[in-house]
Motif scaffolding. Structure first.
Motif, PDB file in Angstrom:
ATOM      1  N   SER A  30     -38.028  33.112  11.162  1.00  0.00           N
ATOM      2  CA  SER A  30     -36.798  32.791  11.880  1.00  0.00           C
ATOM      3  C   SER A  30     -36.013  34.047  12.238  1.00  0.00           C
ATOM      4  CB  SER A  30     -35.928  31.864  11.039  1.00  0.00           C
ATOM      5  OG  SER A  30     -34.713  31.640  11.713  1.00  0.00           O
ATOM      6  N   PHE A  31     -35.534  34.096  13.466  1.00  0.00           N
ATOM      7  CA  PHE A  31     -34.734  35.224  13.948  1.00  0.00           C
ATOM      8  C   PHE A  31     -33.354  35.222  13.294  1.00  0.00           C
ATOM      9  CE2 PHE A  31     -32.416  37.656  17.282  1.00  0.00           C
ATOM     10  CZ  PHE A  31     -33.214  38.786  17.239  1.00  0.00           C
ATOM     11  N   THR A  32     -33.052  34.190  12.540  1.00  0.00           N
ATOM     12  CA  THR A  32     -31.761  34.085  11.865  1.00  0.00           C
ATOM     13  C   THR A  32     -31.742  34.842  10.547  1.00  0.00           C
ATOM     14  OG1 THR A  32     -32.576  32.023  10.937  1.00  0.00           O
ATOM     15  CG2 THR A  32     -31.146  31.870  12.877  1.00  0.00           C
ATOM     16  N   GLY A  33     -32.654  35.769  10.392  1.00  0.00           N
ATOM     17  CA  GLY A  33     -32.648  36.581   9.177  1.00  0.00           C
ATOM     18  C   GLY A  33     -33.741  36.201   8.203  1.00  0.00           C
ATOM     19  N   GLY A  34     -34.785  35.560   8.685  1.00  0.00           N
ATOM     20  CA  GLY A  34     -35.885  35.155   7.801  1.00  0.00           C
ATOM     21  C   GLY A  34     -35.492  33.937   6.991  1.00  0.00           C
ATOM     22  N   ASN A  35     -35.573  34.044   5.676  1.00  0.00           N
ATOM     23  CA  ASN A  35     -35.151  32.927   4.828  1.00  0.00           C
ATOM     24  C   ASN A  35     -33.628  32.923   4.748  1.00  0.00           C
ATOM     25  OD1 ASN A  35     -37.763  32.122   4.331  1.00  0.00           O
ATOM     26  ND2 ASN A  35     -37.978  33.456   2.526  1.00  0.00           N
ATOM     27  N   GLU A  36     -33.057  31.792   5.077  1.00  0.00           N
ATOM     28  CA  GLU A  36     -31.589  31.677   5.059  1.00  0.00           C
ATOM     29  C   GLU A  36     -31.156  31.078   3.725  1.00  0.00           C
ATOM     30  OE1 GLU A  36     -29.700  30.063   8.618  1.00  0.00           O
ATOM     31  OE2 GLU A  36     -31.680  30.077   9.555  1.00  0.00           O
ATOM     32  N   ILE A  37     -30.386  31.855   3.000  1.00  0.00           N
ATOM     33  CA  ILE A  37     -29.884  31.388   1.700  1.00  0.00           C
ATOM     34  C   ILE A  37     -28.364  31.487   1.739  1.00  0.00           C
ATOM     35  CG2 ILE A  37     -30.061  31.637  -0.819  1.00  0.00           C
ATOM     36  CD1 ILE A  37     -32.805  31.306   0.546  1.00  0.00           C
ATOM     37  N   ALA A  38     -27.706  30.420   1.315  1.00  0.00           N
ATOM     38  CA  ALA A  38     -26.239  30.452   1.251  1.00  0.00           C
ATOM     39  C   ALA A  38     -25.790  29.857  -0.070  1.00  0.00           C
ATOM     40  CB  ALA A  38     -25.636  29.667   2.406  1.00  0.00           C
ATOM     41  N   SER A  39     -24.733  30.410  -0.612  1.00  0.00           N
ATOM     42  CA  SER A  39     -24.181  29.851  -1.854  1.00  0.00           C
ATOM     43  C   SER A  39     -22.668  29.822  -1.736  1.00  0.00           C
ATOM     44  CB  SER A  39     -24.616  30.691  -3.061  1.00  0.00           C
ATOM     45  OG  SER A  39     -24.131  32.011  -2.923  1.00  0.00           O
ATOM     46  N   GLY A  40     -22.085  28.923  -2.539  1.00  0.00           N
ATOM     47  CA  GLY A  40     -20.629  28.841  -2.576  1.00  0.00           C
ATOM     48  C   GLY A  40     -20.027  28.534  -1.227  1.00  0.00           C
ATOM     49  N   TYR A  41     -18.944  29.248  -0.894  1.00  0.00           N
ATOM     50  CA  TYR A  41     -18.219  28.942   0.343  1.00  0.00           C
ATOM     51  C   TYR A  41     -19.097  29.096   1.588  1.00  0.00           C
ATOM     52  CZ  TYR A  41     -18.002  33.806   1.832  1.00  0.00           C
ATOM     53  OH  TYR A  41     -18.348  35.043   2.277  1.00  0.00           O
ATOM     54  N   ARG A  42     -20.143  29.917   1.482  1.00  0.00           N
ATOM     55  CA  ARG A  42     -20.980  30.148   2.672  1.00  0.00           C
ATOM     56  C   ARG A  42     -21.754  28.899   3.081  1.00  0.00           C
ATOM     57  NH1 ARG A  42     -24.990  33.503   2.802  1.00  0.00           N
ATOM     58  NH2 ARG A  42     -24.549  34.328   4.870  1.00  0.00           N
ATOM     59  N   THR A  43     -21.950  27.956   2.129  1.00  0.00           N
ATOM     60  CA  THR A  43     -22.646  26.718   2.489  1.00  0.00           C
ATOM     61  C   THR A  43     -21.754  25.831   3.355  1.00  0.00           C
ATOM     62  OG1 THR A  43     -21.850  25.526   0.524  1.00  0.00           O
ATOM     63  CG2 THR A  43     -23.948  26.703   0.306  1.00  0.00           C
ATOM     64  N   GLY A  44     -20.442  26.046   3.258  1.00  0.00           N
ATOM     65  CA  GLY A  44     -19.502  25.125   3.914  1.00  0.00           C
ATOM     66  C   GLY A  44     -18.784  25.725   5.100  1.00  0.00           C
ATOM     67  N   LEU A  45     -19.289  26.806   5.639  1.00  0.00           N
ATOM     68  CA  LEU A  45     -18.635  27.397   6.812  1.00  0.00           C
ATOM     69  C   LEU A  45     -18.565  26.354   7.928  1.00  0.00           C
ATOM     70  CD1 LEU A  45     -20.358  30.910   6.721  1.00  0.00           C
ATOM     71  CD2 LEU A  45     -17.976  30.382   6.148  1.00  0.00           C
ATOM     72  N   ALA A  46     -17.411  26.246   8.552  1.00  0.00           N
ATOM     73  CA  ALA A  46     -17.182  25.173   9.523  1.00  0.00           C
ATOM     74  C   ALA A  46     -18.219  25.197  10.639  1.00  0.00           C
ATOM     75  CB  ALA A  46     -15.780  25.310  10.113  1.00  0.00           C
ATOM     76  N   GLY A  47     -18.907  24.082  10.803  1.00  0.00           N
ATOM     77  CA  GLY A  47     -19.894  23.953  11.870  1.00  0.00           C
ATOM     78  C   GLY A  47     -21.082  24.875  11.707  1.00  0.00           C
ATOM     79  N   GLY A  48     -21.155  25.532  10.569  1.00  0.00           N
ATOM     80  CA  GLY A  48     -22.162  26.596  10.411  1.00  0.00           C
ATOM     81  C   GLY A  48     -23.545  26.054  10.128  1.00  0.00           C
ATOM     82  N   ALA A  49     -24.527  26.615  10.792  1.00  0.00           N
ATOM     83  CA  ALA A  49     -25.915  26.253  10.520  1.00  0.00           C
ATOM     84  C   ALA A  49     -26.788  27.492  10.647  1.00  0.00           C
ATOM     85  CB  ALA A  49     -26.390  25.161  11.459  1.00  0.00           C
ATOM     86  N   CYS A  50     -26.230  28.619  10.257  1.00  0.00           N
ATOM     87  CA  CYS A  50     -26.987  29.870  10.337  1.00  0.00           C
ATOM     88  C   CYS A  50     -26.469  30.788   9.237  1.00  0.00           C
ATOM     89  CB  CYS A  50     -26.794  30.524  11.704  1.00  0.00           C
ATOM     90  SG  CYS A  50     -27.655  32.106  11.844  1.00  0.00           S
ATOM     91  N   THR A  51     -27.276  30.986   8.218  1.00  0.00           N
ATOM     92  CA  THR A  51     -26.800  31.749   7.067  1.00  0.00           C
ATOM     93  C   THR A  51     -27.849  32.755   6.603  1.00  0.00           C
ATOM     94  OG1 THR A  51     -27.526  29.852   5.755  1.00  0.00           O
ATOM     95  CG2 THR A  51     -25.156  30.085   6.120  1.00  0.00           C
ATOM     96  N   PRO A  52     -27.957  33.893   7.291  1.00  0.00           N
ATOM     97  CA  PRO A  52     -28.818  34.957   6.763  1.00  0.00           C
ATOM     98  C   PRO A  52     -28.401  35.279   5.332  1.00  0.00           C
ATOM     99  CG  PRO A  52     -27.916  35.558   8.927  1.00  0.00           C
ATOM    100  CD  PRO A  52     -27.214  34.314   8.494  1.00  0.00           C
ATOM    101  N   ALA A  53     -29.356  35.505   4.455  1.00  0.00           N
ATOM    102  CA  ALA A  53     -29.039  35.768   3.052  1.00  0.00           C
ATOM    103  C   ALA A  53     -28.226  37.056   2.920  1.00  0.00           C
ATOM    104  CB  ALA A  53     -30.340  35.886   2.253  1.00  0.00           C
ATOM    105  N   THR A  54     -27.331  37.059   1.936  1.00  0.00           N
ATOM    106  CA  THR A  54     -26.501  38.243   1.678  1.00  0.00           C
ATOM    107  C   THR A  54     -26.676  38.685   0.222  1.00  0.00           C
ATOM    108  OG1 THR A  54     -24.566  37.070   0.829  1.00  0.00           O
ATOM    109  CG2 THR A  54     -24.747  37.260   3.228  1.00  0.00           C
ATOM    110  N   GLY A  55     -25.929  39.704  -0.146  1.00  0.00           N
ATOM    111  CA  GLY A  55     -25.976  40.188  -1.525  1.00  0.00           C
ATOM    112  C   GLY A  55     -25.082  39.399  -2.459  1.00  0.00           C
ATOM    113  N   LYS A  56     -24.530  38.301  -1.967  1.00  0.00           N
ATOM    114  CA  LYS A  56     -23.660  37.483  -2.814  1.00  0.00           C
ATOM    115  C   LYS A  56     -24.442  36.903  -4.002  1.00  0.00           C
ATOM    116  CE  LYS A  56     -20.774  33.319  -2.830  1.00  0.00           C
ATOM    117  NZ  LYS A  56     -21.414  32.931  -4.089  1.00  0.00           N
ATOM    118  N   LYS A  57     -23.824  37.000  -5.196  1.00  0.00           N
ATOM    119  CA  LYS A  57     -24.478  36.462  -6.391  1.00  0.00           C
ATOM    120  C   LYS A  57     -24.253  34.949  -6.493  1.00  0.00           C
ATOM    121  CE  LYS A  57     -24.771  40.544  -9.221  1.00  0.00           C
ATOM    122  NZ  LYS A  57     -24.302  41.290 -10.386  1.00  0.00           N
TER     123      LYS A  57
END
Lengths: 134, 408
Positions: free
Chosen positions: B220-247
């Protein structure tokens, strides 16, 4: 005084073929089978000329010089000014630089051309040893 | 490959037949030569991944020829069903740049150097789509003065819409691989394993497990495997979450959206967790989401349209009191790599967006895609799964059990 051959004349071709056969074994030519035409534009006498090579299994099968277009379509076709080819033969400019600065145009499959590039260099190196009158 | 081998290979695709079908459509539309430039067109016709700017020239009959950046041409020829005589490399050299090389090639195919050349022009939200650029269009027009360039991508879009068995089997295998990736993630995060783990580490755990199973890319051009945790799962209207260094933290939702590629077929499945301790309110959100995914999967079938399905699902969400959290879209298009945009043809009210009245047909393949987001509560979930449309049901290709598990 050393005899000089007029560039792209029949005598220059004969000398070239003789030297190529002496210097380039089929092994050195990687047993390649291909063909190439150099098209010389803007020759000093105003006539366009060609130099056609055909290799079969690393041996020269045909080498033809003439005016206008060659009788046979080659796998690769390089077009440029007479002076550009002359400068390459004299070792004043590399063939690759001539291509990258649009002084020469290559037609044919670039991927195959890359594989044959070193062979073309070997061939040019031998031809550059011919005492030539440009 | 002989007939017996073809029959034995579940991933076999008859690419020469695809080319003949394109050529038949070209003849019907009075197109002499087709110049394809989209990544999806390259994948669909060559069976090779073409990551650099590439083109395919399809003559009125006979084999097509691919043109790609010279550094990758040999590899493309090696991967493709086409031989090296039909894969050219272009380079910044006299006569070898892409415009002159391709224009010369096409001119030789045009009778009297005149005729209609089909090109691919349009727009897409998908950045690597590969439509002909304005500059390329101008350059080709100037280099082929006798040619009329006409937009013709609908030929490919129409032919690629219904998937053959080989394509579906490739997607099924990619989905099986994704399921292995999900199991690896589950094992890694369970029993406190998530502690001090970052989103990017989870992406890597899934990638390693999937590559061991035969995946060649988290495509996926959206950053490969998309991983989201915490507030990043609930971003308004969001459906694109490239993984970050967030624990990953206790008490947070965790969304795992992973991608595998097998023979250009694409796995794309999203699974969700709640990291303990879990509140009743979080569980309520999670149950809502699982229920609407279940309902969506039993509703998809031939004959339904995106708008009809969305109406039914949003009515269900409204009735249950969570419509505010649903992104009102339930799908995106999918095909061999490069085809990840709209559903169906470009025939909707908004150019190059999915036609809401597209009527699904048997053996269409799409990603059932749903997003639930509650930014005020820092919670959200995503579901994605390739589904095959059948007459009276849909077939999810990822078999990973649908649930939102609590991880401690």
């Amino acid at each position: 005084m050393e005899e000089k051959f007029v560039y792209l004349s029949q005598a220059w071709r004969d000398e070239g073929e003789k030297r190529l056969k002496e210097s380039l074994s089929p092994e050195k030519m990687n047993h390649a089978t291909s063909s190439m035409t150099n098209l010389y534009k803007n020759c000093p006498d105003g006539i366009d000329r060609f130099l056609y090579f055909r290799f079969s299994n690393g041996e020269i099968a045909e080498m033809i010089v003439g005016e206008g277009e060659p009788p046979t379509k080659a796998e690769f076709r390089i077009t440029g000014d007479y002076e550009t080819f002359a400068r390459i033969t004299r070792g004043e400019i590399g063939a690759q630089k001539a291509l990258m600065t649009l002084k020469l145009k290559l037609r044919g499959n670039m991927v195959k051309a890359l594989r044959l590039a070193s062979l073309a260099d070997r061939l040019n190196k031998v031809l550059s040893t011919i005492p030539t009158q440009y | 490959m002989n007939t017996d081998q073809k029959a034995a290979d579940p991933y076999f695709i008859d690419f020469p037949k695809r080319i003949r079908n394109i050529q038949a459509q070209m003849a019907e539309e009075n197109i002499n030569v087709y110049l394809g430039s989209r990544l999806r067109t390259l994948s669909w016709t060559t069976d090779a991944f073409c990551p650099w700017r590439s083109f395919i020239v399809i003559p009125p009959e006979g084999l097509p020829t691919v043109f790609t950046f010279v550094i990758d041409a040999s590899r493309v020829a090696d991967d493709s069903w086409l031989d090296e005589d039909h894969v050219y490399g272009f380079a910044p050299m006299g006569g070898q740049d892409q415009i002159e090389q391709i224009a010369d090639f096409i001119m030789e195919l045009l009778p009297g150097e005149k005729g209609r050349v089909g090109v691919e022009s349009g727009m897409s939200n998908y950045l690597p789509e590969g439509f002909l650029t304005h500059f390329e269009y101008e350059q080709f027009t100037a280099a082929m003065p006798g040619a009329e360039l006409v937009n013709a991508h609908t030929i490919i879009d129409r032919l690629a819409l219904i998937k053959d068995a080989g394509t579906i089997n490739r997607f099924a295998e990619a989905s099986r691989i994704v399921d292995v990736g999900h199991r690896a993630v589950f094992e890694a995060i369970s029993n406190g394993g998530y502690k001090n783990m970052t989103e990017t580490e989870i992406a890597g755990i899934a990638a390693l497990a999937m590559r061991r199973q035969g995946s060649v890319w988290e495509w996926s051009f959206t950053g490969g495997n998309e991983i989201a945790s915490g507030y990043r799962t609930g971003l308004a209207g969001g459906a694109c979450t490239p993984a970050t260094g967030k624990k990953i933290e206790p008490g947070e939702p965790l969304m795992i959206d992973i991608h595998a590629m097998f023979k250009l077929g694409l796995g794309d499945h999203a699974h969700n967790y709640l990291i303990a301790p879990v509140t009743d309110r979080q569980r309520w959100h999670a149950d809502n989401f699982v229920d609407i995914v279940k309902k969506t999967l039993v509703t998809y079938r031939a004959g339904i349209t995106p708008s009809l399905l969305a109406e039914k699902m949003m009515a269900f969400a409204e009735e249950r009191g969570f419509a505010d959290f649903m992104v009102p879209g339930f799908e995106h298009g999918i095909g061999l790599v490069g085809d990840e945009w709209r559903i169906g043809l470009n025939d909707g009210p908004f150019a190059y967006w999915t036609n809401p009245d597209h009527v699904y047909r048997e053996n269409e393949l799409l990603i059932c895609a749903m997003q639930y987001a509650c930014p005020d509560e820092n919670i959200g979930f995503r579901y994605e799964n390739p589904i095959v449309i059948h007459e009276d049901h849909c077939e999810p290709l990822s078999k990973y059990p649908l649930a939102i598990e609590e991880i401690s």
